[in-house]
Design an enzyme around this catalytic site. Structure first.
Site, PDB file in Angstrom:
ATOM      1  N   CYS A 157      13.478  11.116   7.388  1.00  0.00           N
ATOM      2  CA  CYS A 157      13.339  10.872   9.043  1.00  0.00           C
ATOM      3  C   CYS A 157      13.878  10.534   9.986  1.00  0.00           C
ATOM      4  O   CYS A 157      14.388  11.116  11.355  1.00  0.00           O
ATOM      5  CB  CYS A 157      12.402   8.776   9.206  1.00  0.00           C
ATOM      6  SG  CYS A 157      13.164   8.109   7.671  1.00  0.00           S
ATOM      7  N   LYS A 188       0.870  -1.162   0.227  1.00  0.00           N
ATOM      8  CA  LYS A 188       0.228  -0.127   0.115  1.00  0.00           C
ATOM      9  C   LYS A 188       1.366   1.154   0.300  1.00  0.00           C
ATOM     10  O   LYS A 188       1.586   1.882   1.310  1.00  0.00           O
ATOM     11  CB  LYS A 188      -1.435   0.002   0.683  1.00  0.00           C
ATOM     12  CG  LYS A 188      -1.814   1.374   1.334  1.00  0.00           C
ATOM     13  CD  LYS A 188      -3.232   1.801   2.073  1.00  0.00           C
ATOM     14  CE  LYS A 188      -2.118   2.516   2.746  1.00  0.00           C
ATOM     15  NZ  LYS A 188      -1.625   3.647   2.275  1.00  0.00           N
ATOM     16  N   GLU A 242       8.721  15.790  16.269  1.00  0.00           N
ATOM     17  CA  GLU A 242       8.888  15.293  14.907  1.00  0.00           C
ATOM     18  C   GLU A 242       8.467  16.341  13.840  1.00  0.00           C
ATOM     19  O   GLU A 242       7.592  16.613  14.019  1.00  0.00           O
ATOM     20  CB  GLU A 242       8.899  14.009  13.749  1.00  0.00           C
ATOM     21  CG  GLU A 242      10.016  13.672  12.953  1.00  0.00           C
ATOM     22  CD  GLU A 242       9.884  12.867  12.632  1.00  0.00           C
ATOM     23  OE1 GLU A 242       8.321  11.819  12.958  1.00  0.00           O
ATOM     24  OE2 GLU A 242      10.924  12.488  12.048  1.00  0.00           O
ATOM     25  N   GLU A 248      10.127   1.233  10.549  1.00  0.00           N
ATOM     26  CA  GLU A 248      10.931   2.097  10.125  1.00  0.00           C
ATOM     27  C   GLU A 248      10.061   3.911  10.402  1.00  0.00           C
ATOM     28  O   GLU A 248       9.097   3.624  10.041  1.00  0.00           O
ATOM     29  CB  GLU A 248      11.495   1.808   8.836  1.00  0.00           C
ATOM     30  CG  GLU A 248      12.777   3.004   8.921  1.00  0.00           C
ATOM     31  CD  GLU A 248      13.169   4.312   8.950  1.00  0.00           C
ATOM     32  OE1 GLU A 248      12.926   4.946   9.491  1.00  0.00           O
ATOM     33  OE2 GLU A 248      13.124   4.556   7.550  1.00  0.00           O
ATOM     34  N   GLY A 276       6.593   4.892   8.811  1.00  0.00           N
ATOM     35  CA  GLY A 276       5.746   5.668   9.151  1.00  0.00           C
ATOM     36  C   GLY A 276       6.071   6.554  10.613  1.00  0.00           C
ATOM     37  O   GLY A 276       7.567   6.326  10.798  1.00  0.00           O
ATOM     38  N   GLY A 280       3.054   3.305  13.440  1.00  0.00           N
ATOM     39  CA  GLY A 280       3.857   2.195  13.445  1.00  0.00           C
ATOM     40  C   GLY A 280       3.376   1.731  15.069  1.00  0.00           C
ATOM     41  O   GLY A 280       2.983   0.163  14.814  1.00  0.00           O
TER      42      GLY A 280
HETATM   43  P1  ADP Z   1       2.346   9.953   7.513  1.00  0.00           P
HETATM   44  O1  ADP Z   1       3.017  11.383   8.438  1.00  0.00           O
HETATM   45  O2  ADP Z   1       4.352   9.698   6.707  1.00  0.00           O
HETATM   46  O3  ADP Z   1       2.065  10.701   6.730  1.00  0.00           O
HETATM   47  P2  ADP Z   1       1.597   7.979   8.616  1.00  0.00           P
HETATM   48  O4  ADP Z   1       2.203   7.229   9.649  1.00  0.00           O
HETATM   49  O5  ADP Z   1       0.086   8.316   8.804  1.00  0.00           O
HETATM   50  O6  ADP Z   1       2.995   8.758   8.195  1.00  0.00           O
HETATM   51  O7  ADP Z   1       1.843   6.903   7.142  1.00  0.00           O
HETATM   52  C1  ADP Z   1       2.293   5.978   6.370  1.00  0.00           C
HETATM   53  C2  ADP Z   1       1.289   4.702   5.904  1.00  0.00           C
HETATM   54  O8  ADP Z   1       0.725   4.219   6.822  1.00  0.00           O
HETATM   55  C3  ADP Z   1       0.615   6.163   4.759  1.00  0.00           C
HETATM   56  O9  ADP Z   1       0.578   4.872   3.744  1.00  0.00           O
HETATM   57  C4  ADP Z   1      -0.365   5.768   5.782  1.00  0.00           C
HETATM   58  O10 ADP Z   1      -1.844   5.018   4.363  1.00  0.00           O
HETATM   59  C5  ADP Z   1      -0.533   3.955   6.346  1.00  0.00           C
HETATM   60  N1  ADP Z   1      -1.335   4.540   7.746  1.00  0.00           N
HETATM   61  C6  ADP Z   1      -1.610   5.554   8.214  1.00  0.00           C
HETATM   62  N2  ADP Z   1      -2.764   5.269   9.241  1.00  0.00           N
HETATM   63  C7  ADP Z   1      -2.425   3.600   9.102  1.00  0.00           C
HETATM   64  C8  ADP Z   1      -3.393   2.780   9.664  1.00  0.00           C
HETATM   65  N3  ADP Z   1      -4.280   2.433  10.953  1.00  0.00           N
HETATM   66  N4  ADP Z   1      -2.834   1.248   9.791  1.00  0.00           N
HETATM   67  C9  ADP Z   1      -2.141   0.781   8.491  1.00  0.00           C
HETATM   68  N5  ADP Z   1      -1.423   1.841   7.673  1.00  0.00           N
HETATM   69  C10 ADP Z   1      -1.472   3.128   8.208  1.00  0.00           C
END
Ligand code: ADP
Length: 494
Positions: free
Chosen positions: A300, A190, A397, A266, A243, A248
């Protein structure tokens, strides 16, 4: 002639039409029929609509990946042949390099010169590096007691879910796909909802590289829906996530509550970048600058706590502010641009909020601090001095072009303050004193330490975090263990 040395502004933003999901080697609409817009961060305008995956689509992708893992040609293929196909994917990236770089800059907003000179070469190198590992990852024979022949095998972990962020879409795809393919896994990826386009284009190239149907599936969509469907899926064996830290934690919770799938993370950082008085100051200024402002500050591992030794502090800061004035903020497709827009309105507002916090906490705003223009998400390179450890801008951050300068007096003090964070992704030291360099490299609790350099990456060298910056190491030989299970076999010789 390399692409990077082509005449200025020759590469234009590509025309992109609406995009579908890539499942089992086919381009399909989402089951709900829903789509979402991906925007150009330089203008805020829609680039195109993208099919929006939800749990039912993820389920189809997992079924395809499972079938490809259990019974497809991928399973029967020799390791060397897998390697040839991964190399073919790298060849196709080279062939389509300007187009891929332009697509990345269009969807993400990063300067085209960075896509051409950093994202593409690093991504290609990752595929080539892991292509080489395919037929070199193997087990051991073990001298056990008794009349047994005992050996281990490194088997693919199975169907892997991969969730990536928007700051380096192609590179994060490469860091995830390359070791997974090398070890014989199958994939449901994804991409981030802000930047789905290059992962979809890579799926097309993977098919052209004869990666069999179902081995790679790409399901653009949102975190709480498509992302959560991956992390909680009962038939995904492992999830690899890059992310935010708080996401995480959700990923790990979902993995724990579903099928205890393996998890690698990560996450973020608040990395100390330490400049000693005996450093080559010009090199340190450049390194401090690059270490924070590269990729619009959306890294990051950004050196977002810049510790400068007291007796050179004022001279150093003056040089740094002068350097910031040279930054060219503007159109990512202009080859003279060194800083593009932030990824989204949301991130832009968040960063501007942190700048307000810095001012209200009493830090000195030396340069920048404002938005640039009224279209797109551009922010001036911003520098704060007089930052104190307990200020929010020193602890949280920011993920934007905001540098925080802190003063320090001696080695023990800076080690203690550098480590006073929940994060531990990276650190850097600028000094000509080899003893000091080694002492800090030993004492700073971070997954990567750079000495007299910043943001050096190589597919062969591991990257990942201590503490709340993550779990596991990507890149290098270390990443192979994220995608393999060790099997022990005893043969009775009696
Ligand atoms: P960023 O601040 O980099 O957007 P996120 O952690 O929100 O950080 O997003 C990183 C990835 O994680 C994206 O692909 C986002 O769609 C996905 N993501 C966000 N929320 C969830 C969740 N609850 N479960 C799984 N993936 C998620």
């Amino acid at each position: 002639m390399s692409t990077a040395s082509k005449p200025k502004n020759i590469i234009k933003a590509p025309k992109v039409s609406n995009q579908k999901l890539f499942i089992n080697g086919k381009w399909v609409n989402s089951i709900s029929g829903k789509t979402f817009a991906t925007l150009n961060p330089a203008t805020g305008q829609e680039i195109c609509q993208v099919a929006e995956a939800d749990s039912a689509d993820v389920d189809l992708a997992v079924k395809a990946a499972r079938k490809a893992f259990e019974s497809g040609p991928w399973k029967k293929m020799s390791a060397a042949e897998r390697g040839r196909r991964i190399n073919k994917l790298a060849d196709l990236m080279e062939k389509n390099l300007p187009e891929l770089a332009a697509l990345e800059s269009l969807d993400n907003g990063k300067p085209l010169r960075d896509s051409l000179n950093a994202d593409l070469p690093l991504s290609i190198k990752a595929y080539r590096y892991y292509a080489g590992w395919c037929d070199k990852t193997h087990g051991k024979t073990i001298p056990v007691e008794g009349e047994y022949f005992c050996y281990t095998k490194h088997e693919p972990v199975g169907v892997v879910g991969q969730i990536i962020p928007w700051n380096f879409p192609l590179l994060m795809t490469a860091w995830k796909w390359a070791p997974a393919l090398a070890t014989g896994c199958t994939i449901v990826l994804k991409p981030a909802e802000q930047t789905p386009l290059t992962a979809l284009r890579m799926a097309e190239l993977a098919q052209e590289a004869d990666i069999p149907d179902g081995v790679i599936n790409v399901v653009p969509g949102f975190g709480p829906t498509a992302g959560a469907a991956i992390t909680s899926h009962m038939d995904i064996d492992k999830v690899a996530f890059t992310g935010e830290g708080s996401t995480g934690q959700l990923v790990m919770q979902a993995a724990a509550k579903s099928n205890l799938k393996r998890v690698s993370l990560e996450l973020g950082g608040k990395s100390p970048n330490v400049v000693f008085a005996d450093a080559d100051l010009d090199a340190a200024v450049e390194g401090a600058y690059f270490g924070l402002f590269f990729n619009q500050g959306q890294c990051c591992c950004a050196g977002s706590r810049l510790f400068v030794e007291e007796n050179i502090h004022d001279a150093f800061v003056e040089k740094l502010v002068a350097r910031a004035k040279k930054q060219r903020v503007g159109d990512p497709f202009d080859m003279a641009t060194t800083q593009g827009p932030q990824i989204s309105q949301e991130q832009c507002d968040r960063i501007m909020g942190y700048i307000d916090v810095g001012v209200s906490e009493g830090a000195n705003l030396l340069s920048g601090g404002k938005r640039v223009g009224s279209k797109g998400y551009f922010i001036q390179p911003t520098i704060f001095s007089g930052v104190k450890d307990n200020m929010r801008i020193a602890k949280e951050e920011i993920f934007g072009p905001v540098m925080n300068i802190l003063k320090f007096k001696d080695v023990d003090e800076v080690v203690q303050r550098g480590n006073k964070t929940f994060y531990g992704l990276a650190a850097a030291i600028w000094t000509k004193d080899i003893t000091k360099a080694h002492r800090l490299a030993n004492s700073l609790r971070a997954g990567t330490v750079w000495v007299n350099c910043y943001d050096v990456f190589d597919a062969a060298a591991p990257f990942g975090g201590f503490k709340m910056s993550g779990i596991g190491r990507e890149l290098g030989e270390y990443a192979l263990s994220l995608y393999t299970e060790v099997k022990t076999v005893y043969i009775n010789l009696g």
